[in-house]
Design a protein around this motif. Structure first.
Motif, PDB file in Angstrom:
ATOM      1  N   THR A   1       0.838  -1.191   0.000  1.00 28.27           N
ATOM      2  CA  THR A   1       0.000   0.000   0.000  1.00 28.27           C
ATOM      3  C   THR A   1       0.875   1.245   0.000  1.00 28.27           C
ATOM      4  N   TYR A   2       0.508   2.213  -0.841  1.00 29.89           N
ATOM      5  CA  TYR A   2       1.287   3.445  -1.010  1.00 29.89           C
ATOM      6  C   TYR A   2       0.401   4.662  -0.780  1.00 29.89           C
ATOM      7  N   MET A   3       1.000   5.702  -0.219  1.00 31.87           N
ATOM      8  CA  MET A   3       0.376   7.014  -0.134  1.00 31.87           C
ATOM      9  C   MET A   3       1.037   7.878  -1.197  1.00 31.87           C
ATOM     10  N   ALA A   4       0.256   8.373  -2.149  1.00 34.33           N
ATOM     11  CA  ALA A   4       0.800   9.122  -3.279  1.00 34.33           C
ATOM     12  C   ALA A   4       0.221  10.524  -3.329  1.00 34.33           C
ATOM     13  N   THR A   5       1.103  11.510  -3.422  1.00 32.12           N
ATOM     14  CA  THR A   5       0.691  12.885  -3.696  1.00 32.12           C
ATOM     15  C   THR A   5       0.926  13.138  -5.178  1.00 32.12           C
ATOM     16  N   VAL A   6      -0.128  13.468  -5.909  1.00 34.74           N
ATOM     17  CA  VAL A   6      -0.035  13.588  -7.360  1.00 34.74           C
ATOM     18  C   VAL A   6      -0.477  14.975  -7.817  1.00 34.74           C
ATOM     19  N   MET A   7      -0.019  15.357  -8.992  1.00 39.30           N
ATOM     20  CA  MET A   7      -0.459  16.609  -9.611  1.00 39.30           C
ATOM     21  C   MET A   7      -1.778  16.361 -10.325  1.00 39.30           C
ATOM     22  N   GLY A   8      -2.733  17.237 -10.093  1.00 35.57           N
ATOM     23  CA  GLY A   8      -4.045  17.078 -10.709  1.00 35.57           C
ATOM     24  C   GLY A   8      -5.096  16.754  -9.671  1.00 35.57           C
ATOM     25  N   GLU A   9      -6.341  17.109  -9.974  1.00 31.57           N
ATOM     26  CA  GLU A   9      -7.454  16.867  -9.063  1.00 31.57           C
ATOM     27  C   GLU A   9      -8.148  15.558  -9.437  1.00 31.57           C
ATOM     28  N   ALA A  10      -7.889  14.566  -8.629  1.00 33.40           N
ATOM     29  CA  ALA A  10      -8.390  13.218  -8.917  1.00 33.40           C
ATOM     30  C   ALA A  10      -9.881  13.116  -8.620  1.00 33.40           C
ATOM     31  N   ASP A  11     -10.552  12.228  -9.370  1.00 35.44           N
ATOM     32  CA  ASP A  11     -11.952  11.931  -9.120  1.00 35.44           C
ATOM     33  C   ASP A  11     -12.181  10.448  -9.360  1.00 35.44           C
ATOM     34  N   ASN A  12     -13.430  10.037  -9.361  1.00 36.08           N
ATOM     35  CA  ASN A  12     -13.751   8.614  -9.503  1.00 36.08           C
ATOM     36  C   ASN A  12     -13.326   8.035 -10.849  1.00 36.08           C
ATOM     37  N   ARG A  13     -13.149   8.888 -11.843  1.00 30.86           N
ATOM     38  CA  ARG A  13     -12.678   8.383 -13.137  1.00 30.86           C
ATOM     39  C   ARG A  13     -11.281   7.812 -13.014  1.00 30.86           C
ATOM     40  N   LEU A  14     -10.430   8.442 -12.209  1.00 33.90           N
ATOM     41  CA  LEU A  14      -9.081   7.916 -11.985  1.00 33.90           C
ATOM     42  C   LEU A  14      -9.145   6.599 -11.213  1.00 33.90           C
ATOM     43  N   VAL A  15      -9.995   6.554 -10.193  1.00 34.02           N
ATOM     44  CA  VAL A  15     -10.136   5.328  -9.404  1.00 34.02           C
ATOM     45  C   VAL A  15     -10.541   4.162 -10.300  1.00 34.02           C
ATOM     46  N   LYS A  16     -11.530   4.387 -11.170  1.00 33.31           N
ATOM     47  CA  LYS A  16     -11.991   3.326 -12.071  1.00 33.31           C
ATOM     48  C   LYS A  16     -10.906   2.924 -13.061  1.00 33.31           C
ATOM     49  N   ALA A  17     -10.163   3.905 -13.569  1.00 29.62           N
ATOM     50  CA  ALA A  17      -9.109   3.597 -14.543  1.00 29.62           C
ATOM     51  C   ALA A  17      -8.020   2.737 -13.919  1.00 29.62           C
ATOM     52  N   LEU A  18      -7.616   3.064 -12.699  1.00 25.99           N
ATOM     53  CA  LEU A  18      -6.532   2.319 -12.045  1.00 25.99           C
ATOM     54  C   LEU A  18      -6.962   0.913 -11.654  1.00 25.99           C
ATOM     55  N   THR A  19      -8.199   0.770 -11.211  1.00 32.30           N
ATOM     56  CA  THR A  19      -8.656  -0.549 -10.779  1.00 32.30           C
ATOM     57  C   THR A  19      -9.068  -1.437 -11.954  1.00 32.30           C
ATOM     58  N   ARG A  20      -9.433  -0.824 -13.075  1.00 35.24           N
ATOM     59  CA  ARG A  20      -9.745  -1.617 -14.269  1.00 35.24           C
ATOM     60  C   ARG A  20      -8.477  -2.029 -14.999  1.00 35.24           C
ATOM     61  N   GLY A  21      -7.458  -1.180 -14.929  1.00 38.77           N
ATOM     62  CA  GLY A  21      -6.185  -1.503 -15.567  1.00 38.77           C
ATOM     63  C   GLY A  21      -5.681  -0.395 -16.454  1.00 38.77           C
TER      64      GLY A  21
END
Length: 303
Positions: A197-217
């Motif tokens: 498990t990682y804690m990541a600080t990223v550039m950009g305002e994340a939303d559920n679209r990012l969550v779905k993209a990462l978990t789908r692949g």
């Protein structure tokens, strides 16, 4: 003789009293073996297993079996003798039912009720909080700061430590260090799918679209990669704080996934490996794993 009173003050029947006394005696003689440092179905390296199998069961210069069990925290010597009498102790694949057996704790494979008892005190297990900028190596040909600079005293004392996997220089957080090569190899093997498990600080305002993209692949240059779980902790001033859990171990996998998704990483900290957590541990420090953490690691890799 008047039967003993129950908690509500009414007399207890003779049969009930006898039954209660019998159960109490049974509880007094039972041993909770798993409270010792144990690992079920613990794997033994083939060379060591063969070595143990080839040795005679009795080692004339060894330590009495009941003493070894007591030192491992299984039971007192007297109760260890009871375990032996009951045929619950196994040494090198053979049930031991006679007292006085001497064994070599460094080579003998000892089980109680089928549970492996770890008696090799030379094996050590540490959680290390790697600071940013430190190389995940025990030595560095270029003279860059590395793990060996911090644990040098232990290495000088003869403890050959392995780092279980690695973190790139810019990534901080949890690394496991041990001299148990078999455990280290299994924790890194993709077969066992050990989660990180990682804690990541990223550039950009994340939303559920990012969550779905990462978990789908996410499609990377060396094949698809996906996270087991993603959680958005906070979004602030054009940046986002995420928790990403995955079991893949490819190089820079988290950074590459997030960059490909359009959210470059500014800071990355590994906070957890399976059930071992970084917690409030200070960067650059070591702590010994507790028995619960160690048993959990052995279980997940089927040792």
């Amino acid at each position: 003789m008047t039967p003993p009173a129950r908690r509500d003050g009414t007399p207890e029947s003779r049969r009930a009293a006898q039954s209660r006394q019998t159960r109490a005696k049974q509880r007094a003689t039972e041993l909770f073996v798993p409270s010792a440092t144990t690992t079920k179905r613990q794997h033994v390296p083939a060379d060591r297993a063969n070595q143990a199998a080839d040795q005679p069961l009795h080692q004339s210069g060894g330590v009495r079996l009941q003493k070894v069990l007591a030192q491992a925290g299984v039971a007192s010597r007297r109760m260890a003798e009871k375990l032996i009498d009951e045929g619950r102790v196994e040494v090198n694949g053979q049930i031991v039912i006679t007292q006085g057996l001497r064994v070599d704790p460094n080579t003998a494979i000892i089980r109680v009720d089928g549970v492996r008892i770890r008696v090799d005190e030379d094996l050590v297990y540490f959680a290390f909080n790697k600071p940013r900028g430190l190389q995940s190596t025990m030595s560095d040909d270029l003279g860059r700061p590395c793990i060996g600079d911090i644990v040098g005293e232990k290495i000088a004392a003869g403890q050959r430590l392995f780092h279980v996997g690695r973190l790139d220089a810019d990534t901080e957080g949890l690394l496991l260090l041990t001299n148990d090569g078999e455990l280290a190899n299994r924790l890194m093997h993709p077969r066992y799918e050990v989660t990180k498990t990682y804690m990541a600080t990223v550039m950009g305002e994340a939303d559920n679209r990012l969550v779905k993209a990462l978990t789908r692949g996410i499609e990377l240059d060396d094949g698809p990669a996906k996270a087991d779980a993603v959680k958005i902790i906070d979004v602030f001033q054009g940046r986002s704080l995420l928790v990403v859990t995955l079991h893949e171990g490819r190089k820079h996998i988290v950074r590459r996934m997030l960059k490909t998704a359009g959210f470059p990483v500014e800071r990355l900290v590994r906070t957890k490996i399976h059930t071992v957590q970084l917690g409030e541990q200070t960067p650059g420090t070591l702590r010994a794993l507790n028995d619960s953490e160690l048993r959990s690691l052995y279980k997940v890799v089927e040792m």
